[in-house]
Design a protein around this motif. Structure first.
Motif, PDB file in Angstrom:
ATOM      1  N   ILE A  82      33.031 -53.719  -7.331  1.00 25.57           N
ATOM      2  CA  ILE A  82      34.145 -53.098  -8.044  1.00 25.57           C
ATOM      3  C   ILE A  82      33.924 -51.586  -8.083  1.00 25.57           C
ATOM      4  O   ILE A  82      32.994 -51.112  -8.741  1.00 25.57           O
ATOM      5  CB  ILE A  82      34.256 -53.624  -9.491  1.00 25.57           C
ATOM      6  N   PRO A  83      34.733 -50.818  -7.374  1.00 21.44           N
ATOM      7  CA  PRO A  83      34.554 -49.362  -7.381  1.00 21.44           C
ATOM      8  C   PRO A  83      34.591 -48.797  -8.798  1.00 21.44           C
ATOM      9  O   PRO A  83      35.477 -49.121  -9.596  1.00 21.44           O
ATOM     10  CB  PRO A  83      35.736 -48.856  -6.549  1.00 21.44           C
ATOM     11  N   GLY A  84      33.598 -47.978  -9.108  1.00 18.47           N
ATOM     12  CA  GLY A  84      33.563 -47.316 -10.404  1.00 18.47           C
ATOM     13  C   GLY A  84      33.088 -48.172 -11.558  1.00 18.47           C
ATOM     14  O   GLY A  84      33.085 -47.711 -12.704  1.00 18.47           O
ATOM     15  N   TYR A  85      32.639 -49.403 -11.285  1.00 16.62           N
ATOM     16  CA  TYR A  85      32.205 -50.282 -12.368  1.00 16.62           C
ATOM     17  C   TYR A  85      31.010 -49.670 -13.100  1.00 16.62           C
ATOM     18  O   TYR A  85      30.082 -49.163 -12.472  1.00 16.62           O
ATOM     19  CB  TYR A  85      31.832 -51.656 -11.821  1.00 16.62           C
ATOM     20  N   GLN A  86      31.055 -49.743 -14.431  1.00 16.27           N
ATOM     21  CA  GLN A  86      29.995 -49.157 -15.231  1.00 16.27           C
ATOM     22  C   GLN A  86      29.196 -50.225 -15.966  1.00 16.27           C
ATOM     23  O   GLN A  86      29.758 -51.188 -16.480  1.00 16.27           O
ATOM     24  CB  GLN A  86      30.570 -48.174 -16.250  1.00 16.27           C
ATOM     25  N   ALA A  87      27.896 -50.015 -16.004  1.00 18.83           N
ATOM     26  CA  ALA A  87      27.010 -50.833 -16.812  1.00 18.83           C
ATOM     27  C   ALA A  87      26.746 -50.095 -18.119  1.00 18.83           C
ATOM     28  O   ALA A  87      26.932 -48.881 -18.208  1.00 18.83           O
ATOM     29  CB  ALA A  87      25.700 -51.077 -16.075  1.00 18.83           C
ATOM     30  N   HIS A 116      26.381 -46.075 -17.306  1.00 18.66           N
ATOM     31  CA  HIS A 116      26.284 -45.425 -15.998  1.00 18.66           C
ATOM     32  C   HIS A 116      26.937 -46.329 -14.964  1.00 18.66           C
ATOM     33  O   HIS A 116      27.044 -47.533 -15.161  1.00 18.66           O
ATOM     34  CB  HIS A 116      24.825 -45.163 -15.610  1.00 18.66           C
ATOM     35  N   LYS A 117      27.368 -45.756 -13.877  1.00 21.36           N
ATOM     36  CA  LYS A 117      27.951 -46.548 -12.800  1.00 21.36           C
ATOM     37  C   LYS A 117      26.848 -47.347 -12.108  1.00 21.36           C
ATOM     38  O   LYS A 117      25.739 -46.843 -11.902  1.00 21.36           O
ATOM     39  CB  LYS A 117      28.665 -45.653 -11.786  1.00 21.36           C
ATOM     40  N   VAL A 118      27.162 -48.582 -11.751  1.00 21.83           N
ATOM     41  CA  VAL A 118      26.178 -49.375 -11.020  1.00 21.83           C
ATOM     42  C   VAL A 118      26.025 -48.775  -9.622  1.00 21.83           C
ATOM     43  O   VAL A 118      26.967 -48.196  -9.078  1.00 21.83           O
ATOM     44  CB  VAL A 118      26.574 -50.862 -10.925  1.00 21.83           C
ATOM     45  N   PRO A 119      24.846 -48.879  -9.039  1.00 19.89           N
ATOM     46  CA  PRO A 119      24.632 -48.203  -7.750  1.00 19.89           C
ATOM     47  C   PRO A 119      25.473 -48.778  -6.622  1.00 19.89           C
ATOM     48  O   PRO A 119      25.743 -49.985  -6.572  1.00 19.89           O
ATOM     49  CB  PRO A 119      23.142 -48.427  -7.477  1.00 19.89           C
ATOM     50  N   ASP A 163      24.899 -40.450 -12.215  1.00 15.72           N
ATOM     51  CA  ASP A 163      24.419 -40.987 -13.489  1.00 15.72           C
ATOM     52  C   ASP A 163      23.439 -42.134 -13.274  1.00 15.72           C
ATOM     53  O   ASP A 163      22.470 -42.289 -14.027  1.00 15.72           O
ATOM     54  CB  ASP A 163      25.577 -41.397 -14.403  1.00 15.72           C
ATOM     55  N   TYR A 164      23.634 -42.921 -12.209  1.00 21.96           N
ATOM     56  CA  TYR A 164      22.652 -43.963 -11.888  1.00 21.96           C
ATOM     57  C   TYR A 164      21.325 -43.340 -11.463  1.00 21.96           C
ATOM     58  O   TYR A 164      20.250 -43.792 -11.891  1.00 21.96           O
ATOM     59  CB  TYR A 164      23.168 -44.882 -10.787  1.00 21.96           C
ATOM     60  N   LEU A 165      21.377 -42.328 -10.602  1.00 20.95           N
ATOM     61  CA  LEU A 165      20.145 -41.677 -10.162  1.00 20.95           C
ATOM     62  C   LEU A 165      19.359 -41.134 -11.345  1.00 20.95           C
ATOM     63  O   LEU A 165      18.125 -41.256 -11.409  1.00 20.95           O
ATOM     64  CB  LEU A 165      20.462 -40.542  -9.189  1.00 20.95           C
ATOM     65  N   TYR A 166      20.060 -40.553 -12.290  1.00 21.86           N
ATOM     66  CA  TYR A 166      19.408 -40.003 -13.478  1.00 21.86           C
ATOM     67  C   TYR A 166      18.723 -41.105 -14.287  1.00 21.86           C
ATOM     68  O   TYR A 166      17.563 -40.967 -14.691  1.00 21.86           O
ATOM     69  CB  TYR A 166      20.443 -39.266 -14.317  1.00 21.86           C
ATOM     70  N   VAL A 167      19.422 -42.212 -14.507  1.00 15.94           N
ATOM     71  CA  VAL A 167      18.837 -43.331 -15.247  1.00 15.94           C
ATOM     72  C   VAL A 167      17.637 -43.906 -14.503  1.00 15.94           C
ATOM     73  O   VAL A 167      16.605 -44.227 -15.099  1.00 15.94           O
ATOM     74  CB  VAL A 167      19.901 -44.426 -15.494  1.00 15.94           C
ATOM     75  N   ALA A 168      17.756 -44.033 -13.176  1.00 15.13           N
ATOM     76  CA  ALA A 168      16.659 -44.589 -12.386  1.00 15.13           C
ATOM     77  C   ALA A 168      15.425 -43.704 -12.455  1.00 15.13           C
ATOM     78  O   ALA A 168      14.297 -44.187 -12.631  1.00 15.13           O
ATOM     79  CB  ALA A 168      17.102 -44.763 -10.930  1.00 15.13           C
ATOM     80  N   LEU A 169      15.609 -42.408 -12.333  1.00 12.02           N
ATOM     81  CA  LEU A 169      14.478 -41.490 -12.412  1.00 12.02           C
ATOM     82  C   LEU A 169      13.830 -41.525 -13.787  1.00 12.02           C
ATOM     83  O   LEU A 169      12.602 -41.575 -13.913  1.00 12.02           O
ATOM     84  CB  LEU A 169      14.935 -40.076 -12.062  1.00 12.02           C
TER      85      LEU A 169
END
Length: 226
Positions: free
Chosen positions: A52-57, A63-66, A167-173
């Motif tokens: 789903i484009p733009g789906y957020q967790a 944050h958007k799912v990767p 936002d996903y990259l930030y959460v992952a880091l």
């Protein structure tokens, strides 16, 4: 960090903060080669978020799912195994990964690598790196593992990063800076040491820049969500 033994363990010439996003301990694949067609019957548990484009967790923060279509199969497999083993802590992903056999993982990884091919590249959204961002990229030697434009990894066990949701990259880091939490974090001693070189503000600058690069990563809507 710079010892020959550690470099030999990871099999790379240079270890970088972003390179270790892979969670890529060696994947000893005893399953048959992944079959994208076989994954058609297994992908239902994935498409509710990644189709789903733009789906957020909302865990551990919104944050958007990767985007995983077009990602390297070897990296996807390594990430799923890390969730399965608990090296990556995420209740939902751990539950999904725990339900997968080694062959399921191989098939799903092959499916998502193939699903982004033969589609137009995602265009760049950001401008050139600022001097501050350039200094951070050089400090991390990011291109030494992730290649030109952070979209051509030197090894398939490293992820393509260019254009991934910032936002996903930030959460992952940030997850590598989290210690002693049963539900949040990614257990990788080398990565934790590397990421702690950077402040949260610096991680956000890196994530925002990388998210604005053009690359191969996409969210490909599945039939039921088109």
């Amino acid at each position: 960090m710079k010892t020959r033994s550690r470099l030999a363990f990871w099999g790379v010439a240079t270890l970088t903060p972003l390179a270790m996003l892979t969670g890529a301990s060696a994947w000893a694949q005893t399953a048959k080669p992944g079959d994208p067609a076989a994954a058609q019957k297994k992908v239902a548990m994935c498409i509710g978020c990644h189709g789903i484009p733009g789906y957020q967790a909302s865990f551990p923060e919104v944050h958007k799912v990767p985007m995983i279509s077009g990602q390297n199969a070897k990296y996807i497999a390594a990430a799923l195994l890390a969730y399965q083993k608990g090296d990556r802590k995420h209740p939902t992903m751990k539950g999904i990964a725990a339900s997968l056999s080694e062959q399921d993982i191989a098939d799903l990884a092959a499916y998502y690598e193939a699903s982004g091919k033969n589609l137009p590249a995602t265009p760049a959204k950001g401008g050139a790196a600022t001097p501050e961002v350039t200094a951070l990229l050089n400090k991390g030697a990011c291109a030494s593992c992730h290649g030109d434009g952070l979209n051509q990894p030197r090894d398939a066990s490293y992820p393509k990063l260019a254009g991934q949701h910032a936002d996903y990259l930030y959460v992952a880091l940030k997850s590598y800076q989290t210690d002693k939490n049963a539900k949040i974090g990614r257990s990788n001693a080398i990565m934790a040491g590397q990421v702690k070189q950077f402040t949260l503000a610096e991680l956000k600058l890196l994530a925002n820049h990388i998210g604005g690069l053009g690359g191969d990563l996409k969210t490909v809507p599945q039939a039921k969500f088109k």
